[in-house]
Structures are given as structure tokens and as C-alpha cells.
Design an enzyme around this catalytic site. Structure first.
Site, PDB file in Angstrom:
ATOM      1  N   HIS A   1       0.844  -1.209   0.000  1.00 38.00           N
ATOM      2  CA  HIS A   1       0.000   0.000   0.000  1.00 38.00           C
ATOM      3  C   HIS A   1       0.880   1.260   0.000  1.00 38.00           C
ATOM      4  O   HIS A   1       0.839   2.061   0.934  1.00 38.00           O
ATOM      5  CB  HIS A   1      -0.863  -0.080   1.268  1.00 38.00           C
ATOM      6  CG  HIS A   1      -1.973   0.905   1.406  1.00 38.00           C
ATOM      7  ND1 HIS A   1      -1.806   2.267   1.329  1.00 38.00           N
ATOM      8  CD2 HIS A   1      -3.296   0.710   1.649  1.00 38.00           C
ATOM      9  CE1 HIS A   1      -2.960   2.860   1.521  1.00 38.00           C
ATOM     10  NE2 HIS A   1      -3.880   1.941   1.718  1.00 38.00           N
TER      11      HIS A   1
ATOM     12  N   GLU B   1      -1.088   1.281  -5.073  1.00 39.46           N
ATOM     13  CA  GLU B   1      -1.001   0.037  -4.310  1.00 39.46           C
ATOM     14  C   GLU B   1      -1.058  -1.172  -5.241  1.00 39.46           C
ATOM     15  O   GLU B   1      -1.990  -1.306  -6.023  1.00 39.46           O
ATOM     16  CB  GLU B   1      -2.175  -0.016  -3.317  1.00 39.46           C
ATOM     17  CG  GLU B   1      -2.306   1.261  -2.507  1.00 39.46           C
ATOM     18  CD  GLU B   1      -3.663   1.396  -1.820  1.00 39.46           C
ATOM     19  OE1 GLU B   1      -4.259   0.365  -1.475  1.00 39.46           O
ATOM     20  OE2 GLU B   1      -4.115   2.540  -1.633  1.00 39.46           O
TER      21      GLU B   1
END
Ligand code: BG6
Length: 279
Positions: free
Chosen positions: A159, A259
Site C-alpha cells: 500500500h 497500491e
């Protein structure tokens, strides 16, 4: 090229955080053992690729806001596939607030690398023991790889919060024309094949390319992806970030999350990789 690997206590304002610092020539990376989270990647002494919130915390189970959080074994809120007992479960899985163990380290003229491991015995959807590993290698690139060989339902994401200095300058490409817009809760077709950000953005791009470019005021970054089935682009913008205790006013203008994700939760083993290098 000279490489090195050293333990380090603290990074930025998180002064008591257990960390490891990798070096390869002029390049460096800092990894927190809490969350196995890369917090800093500097390909050169002057350029910081990753963003860390000045209000990030790590005590009291908080996930560190910034760097490259590891989301596993679910992404976003736990769906019924994971939440079999319908308990209250954290967003983005169970490993962002755990202390990982260093199990391997290596330095040579070709780079510096570490492997961190976490053993879990209390997954809500699986009774056995599961081991996940994150390897981080620094050389001309920074390569982060998350793996889990257990055939259990699992989603995952690396992420990454990228330091972009100025949100108006950001361009991410190529991205598929179609995406799932989580803000508007609908599928959108956008033929511009790129993503400019001027409002809250929370988008899932399925079947994204193996190579992306993130262009911004701090330079252009190549983002290589492997083992993924989607790329998520996220920026909370002003209003939503105001409600987040670990985000300062104006911070939303300084980062974008790109991400690398595996969102299909079938029982296949996981091997998810993100590779970063400036171009
Ligand atoms: C993104 C999600 O990946 O992460 C967003 O798509 C979410 O919906 C964001 O808000 C941040 O999540 P968290 O748990 O770190 O606040």
C-alpha cells in the site's frame, strides 16, 4: 558498490521504533520491524521516494500512516470470506501492527537484502499456523516481495505512499480505462488512460500493467508490479483526511498511494511484488 545493513532505533518522529537500515552506495532504505513496513527509500541522498505522515503513530496498535504498509490477509474491510465469526476486525488485515522477526540478511557488492517473517496462529478464517514473509532488496532498485505459501483465502496489497510534493503535478500511467470507483460506488470508463488527482480518489484498476510510471514534481518513478491482479490509487483529499487523527492538514497534497494488490481471494499461494526505481 558498498552495501550495508544496520539496526536502527527510530525513524523521523517515531523515535523508539525498531528499524533496519539498508544501504547500497548512495541509496538507502529504512524498514520498520513493526508492520514490516518500508518507511524510506532514497535512491540518492537528496530524493525521498516515500511519504511518511508527520502525525504517524505506532503505539496502541496503530498502523503507521506512510511508507509501504503490508495489507494481509484481507484488503479493506474483512468480507464474510474472512470474517466467519462476524467480529469487529481491522481494515486491511492483521499484520500492520505486529512486530515481525528478522530471519535473513545479506549484503554483497550486488545489494543489501533482508527477509522478515511473521507466524500467525489466530486467523479468523483458518485454524492452522500460517507464515508470511516480506523480503526487501536494495540495489539499483528497491524490490519488496510479500509471500505466503499456505493455500488459504488471502488478499494482499503493498500500500505504498509516494512522496509527490504537489498533488497537482501527479500523473500515473498507463492505467486501464475502466476502474471501480469506491467513492461513487460504481464502475467508470475513462478513456484518458491516466489519472490526474483533484478530488478524493479511491479506485481499483483491475488487470493493471506490470510497469507503471508515476510522474510528479519530485521526478519520475517506475513502479514494477508482479503477482497482482489490480492497482489501487488512493488519496483521501481534504475533508476525509481532516477526520483522520494521523494526517495533518494539507498532508493530502503531498502523497498519493499506488497500491499493488491481489484482490482475488482464491486459495492460491501468494507472491506479490513491487519494484521501485527512479527514471
Ligand atoms: C485504501 C483503500 O487502500 O486505503 C481506502 O482503498 C482506505 O478505502 C485507505 O480508506 C486507507 O486505509 P487505512 O486503513 O490505512 O486508513
Amino acid at each position: 558498490m558498498n552495501s550495508a545493513l544496520n539496526p536502527q532505533t527510530g525513524f523521523a518522529h517515531l523515535t523508539d521504533l525498531p528499524c533496519l537500515k539498508l544501504q547500497y552506495g548512495e541509496a538507502s532504505a529504512v524498514i520498520s520491524l513493526y508492520g514490516a513496513q518500508v518507511l524510506s527509500y532514497k535512491p540518492t541522498a537528496e530524493r525521498e521516494v516515500l511519504w511518511l505522515s508527520p502525525k504517524a503513530r505506532w503505539h496502541n496498535d496503530a498502523a503507521i500512516r506512510g511508507g509501504i504498509p503490508v495489507c494481509w490477509p484481507w484488503f479493506g474491510p474483512a468480507t464474510t470470506a474472512f470474517n466467519t465469526a462476524q467480529k469487529e476486525l481491522p481494515n486491511h488485515g492483521l499484520v500492520r501492527n505486529r512486530l515481525w522477526q528478522l530471519v535473513h540478511q545479506h549484503t554483497s557488492a550486488n545489494g543489501a537484502s533482508v527477509v522478515l517473517k511473521l507466524e500467525l496462529t489466530e486467523l479468523p478464517h483458518y485454524a492452522g499456523t500460517v507464515v508470511i514473509q516480506l523480503s526487501v532488496t536494495l540495489n539499483e532498485t528497491l524490490t519488496v516481495q510479500l509471500s505466503c505459501n499456505s493455500p488459504i483465502p488471502q488478499q494482499a496489497a503493498l500500500h505504498s505512499y509516494f512522496n509527490i510534493a504537489d498533488i497537482d503535478s501527479v500523473l500515473i500511467r498507463p492505467l486501464p480505462a475502466e476502474y471501480q470507483d469506491k467513492v461513487a460506488a460504481k464502475t467508470v470508463l475513462d478513456n484518458q488512460l491516466s489519472s490526474r488527482i483533484n478530488c478524493e480518489v479511491d479506485r481499483i484498476y483491475a488487470h493493471s500493467a506490470a510497469q507503471l510510471r508515476l510522474e510528479c514534481a519530485t521526478g519520475t518513478l517506475a513502479i514494477g508490479q508482479a503477482g497482482h491482479d489490480a492497482t489501487v490509487v488512493w488519496n483521501p483529499w481534504q475533508e476525509k483526511s481532516r477526520a483522520m487523527a494521523d494526517m495533518a492538514a494539507g498532508s493530502y497534497q503531498q502523497f498519493v498511494c499506488v497500491e499493488t494488490a491481489r484482490l482475488n481471494c482464491d486459495r492460491a499461494a501468494l507472491s506479490l511484488q513491487q519494484q521501485l526505481y527512479p527514471i
